[in-house]
Design an enzyme around this catalytic site. Structure first.
Site, PDB file in Angstrom:
ATOM      1  N   ASP A 141      24.675  45.208  18.441  1.00  0.00           N
ATOM      2  CA  ASP A 141      23.257  45.491  18.222  1.00  0.00           C
ATOM      3  C   ASP A 141      22.796  46.540  19.226  1.00  0.00           C
ATOM      4  OD1 ASP A 141      23.615  43.491  20.254  1.00  0.00           O
ATOM      5  OD2 ASP A 141      21.457  43.124  20.241  1.00  0.00           O
ATOM      6  N   GLU A 206      22.501  40.713  21.615  1.00  0.00           N
ATOM      7  CA  GLU A 206      22.527  40.867  23.076  1.00  0.00           C
ATOM      8  C   GLU A 206      21.259  41.526  23.604  1.00  0.00           C
ATOM      9  OE1 GLU A 206      23.219  42.770  26.970  1.00  0.00           O
ATOM     10  OE2 GLU A 206      22.753  43.756  25.057  1.00  0.00           O
TER      11      GLU A 206
END
Length: 512
Positions: A141, A206
């Site tokens: 991400d 994250e």
């Protein structure tokens, strides 16, 4: 010739013969061992050459990954997150990995609703019980990005300029994840056996704090992670243009300071001068936290900081760090400290306090003569060993309540800690740091700087404390890559040499 002399001569000849045979056998064994080492080195060189020869393909794959807008902070882009996970799974299956998708539970959104979290990828290549097992962590991400933020090129279209590959996620963390996968591919393309057992844990949340990841670690502690010897993270950057190994990060305590003075916003012309304004109280509270030299004013905050040893101090002397270059890179006038060692110590080794913003205050362009009814100040304190977030929370709360009481304000104050993450420090005598040093020396022909990170990477603590595993950070990103910023990039050099570094790390770890 007497019989006794004849027998003596025969025995002598036999001893000489045995000696010659022993020498020949020893020489053959030594030669075989030397040939084995040379053969091993030759095989590694072939892997590194393969990486060089296929670098354009590796860049194209990175381009494909960058094109997916996997911004985890935007719940409207969950489709992109799932697409990113799917393409990662397909890449892992292509290299022969067995893949499991672990459920991470649910996540509460800022609007109060909840949603199912994206799954966490757990992947494993074929195992050899005689080899050590290394688990590689990464995330796919990214932070938000748009042209309106000031990007020179479209953030989701990988653009190569002057040897740099620009795009959101290029260095944080899609580029490093792909470098690990391409390192594995290089061995396989040459039909070479992987030197170590390899596992992957890859997530896609994250950038919003890895919600649900602790749950996955707990669930899989006695299964997927049970045979893991080492864990490697490549989610940070070098300090300079010199390669580095990272052995510590600071923790973080993030605070909200809420002051409320009325039920609604007020007109400053009508009520100004007659009411106790929330903003005035908040500014006074924030101003009481840190002085102009950066010294934290909260009593007791430094009491738990581990004293700096002479041995540790020595580590800072040979680190490559150009103060002026870093000042120029960020566009500042000067640092608070004057020497390299003091700057690095205050970036990594000592706590710091930063004020981030005020919610509820007027911040748009133009003018607005309003007295806010409620304002929320936001600040954080970076933690270092052996600070405890629970102790820091108590110290901050008591101090701010004391300062507020001294103002004799009728307004209401609420102090809350919304993030509390401990610092992480590794053991430099850990064998994988030896392998990391040797790999850097082989690929870059320099000894790596041993550095810490001033930022917080919670997953390192989770691996080390929750799983009781040995953790190392092996970065390949450059100091000027601009992670989280406009024009994020990774240089082609770092991307390809980083892939070689990972391939060499496998090789060196197998030799320990």
């Amino acid at each position: 010739m007497s019989l006794r002399i004849f027998i003596w001569i025969i025995k002598l000849k036999m001893v000489q013969f045995a000696f010659i045979v022993t020498v020949l056998i020893s020489g053959t064994v030594m030669a075989s061992a030397e040939e084995s080492v040379v053969h091993s080195a030759t095989l590694l060189d072939q892997v590194l050459q393969h990486i060089d020869n296929h670098q354009d393909e590796f860049v194209q794959t990175l381009s494909d990954w960058i094109a997916i807008q996997s911004d985890s902070s935007n719940s409207q882009l969950r489709g992109e997150i799932n697409q990113m996970l799917d393409i990662t799974v397909q890449k892992l299956k292509k290299i022969g990995a067995m893949v499991e998708l672990a459920d991470a539970g649910s996540y509460q959104l800022p609007n109060g609703t909840s949603e199912t979290l994206p799954q966490v990828i757990l992947a494993e290549l074929k195992k050899d019980p005689n080899k050590p097992t290394v688990c590689i962590y990464g995330h796919v991400d990214v932070q938000p990005a748009s042209m309106s933020d000031g990007w020179a090129t479209y953030p989701y279209n990988l653009t190569e300029l002057n040897g740099n590959l620009y795009g959101r996620g290029a260095t944080d963390n899609k580029g490093p994840v792909l470098a690990w996968l391409h390192a594995v591919e290089a061995y396989q393309a040459l039909n070479q056996e992987l030197p170590v057992n390899i596992k992957f844990i890859i997530e896609a949340m994250e950038e919003v704090g890895s919600p649900g990841l602790d749950q996955v670690l707990t669930m899989k502690r006695d299964t997927f992670f049970s045979d893991v010897d080492y864990i490697v993270i490549s989610d940070n950057i070098w300090l300079s243009r010199k390669p580095a190994l990272t052995y510590g990060t600071r923790g973080n305590c993030y605070f909200l300071v809420e002051v409320e003075s009325s039920k609604r916003d007020l007109h400053s012309g009508v009520f100004g001068g007659a009411v106790h304004e929330a903003m005035t109280d908040l500014i006074a509270l924030l101003d009481s936290l840190v002085d102009a030299s950066g010294r934290i004013l909260i009593p007791g905050i430094n009491e738990s900081v581990t004293p700096l040893t002479e041995e540790e101090k020595e580590l800072y002397k040979n680190i490559e760090f150009d103060i002026e270059a870093h000042i120029k890179n960020i566009g500042a006038k000067r640092f608070l400290q004057d020497t390299k060692e003091n700057v690095l110590l205050h970036l990594w080794r000592y706590p710091s306090l930063s004020i981030h913003g005020i919610e509820g205050a007027f911040s748009s362009s133009g003018t607005k003569t309003v007295i806010p009814a409620k304002v929320i100040g936001k600040f954080s304190i970076r933690q270092v060993p052996d600070m405890d977030p629970l102790v820091v929370e108590k110290q901050v709360t008591e101090y701010l309540n004391k300062i507020f009481a001294e103002r004799n304000s009728p307004n209401t104050l609420k102090v809350s800690m919304v993030i509390g993450v401990k610092p992480w420090v590794a053991d430099l005598s850990d064998p994988q740091y030896t392998a990391g040093r040797r790999a850097v020396k082989k690929v870059f022909n320099v000894e790596p700087d041993m550095i810490r990170e001033g930022s917080t990477i919670p997953i390192a603590n989770a691996f080390q404390n929750a799983l009781k595993k040995r953790v190392m950070m092996l970065p390949i990103g450059g100091f000027d890559d601009g992670e989280h910023s406009q024009n994020e990039k990774i240089s082609r050099y770092n991307y390809i040499q980083g892939t070689k570094l990972f391939a060499t790390y496998f090789h060196e770890l197998s030799k320990l």
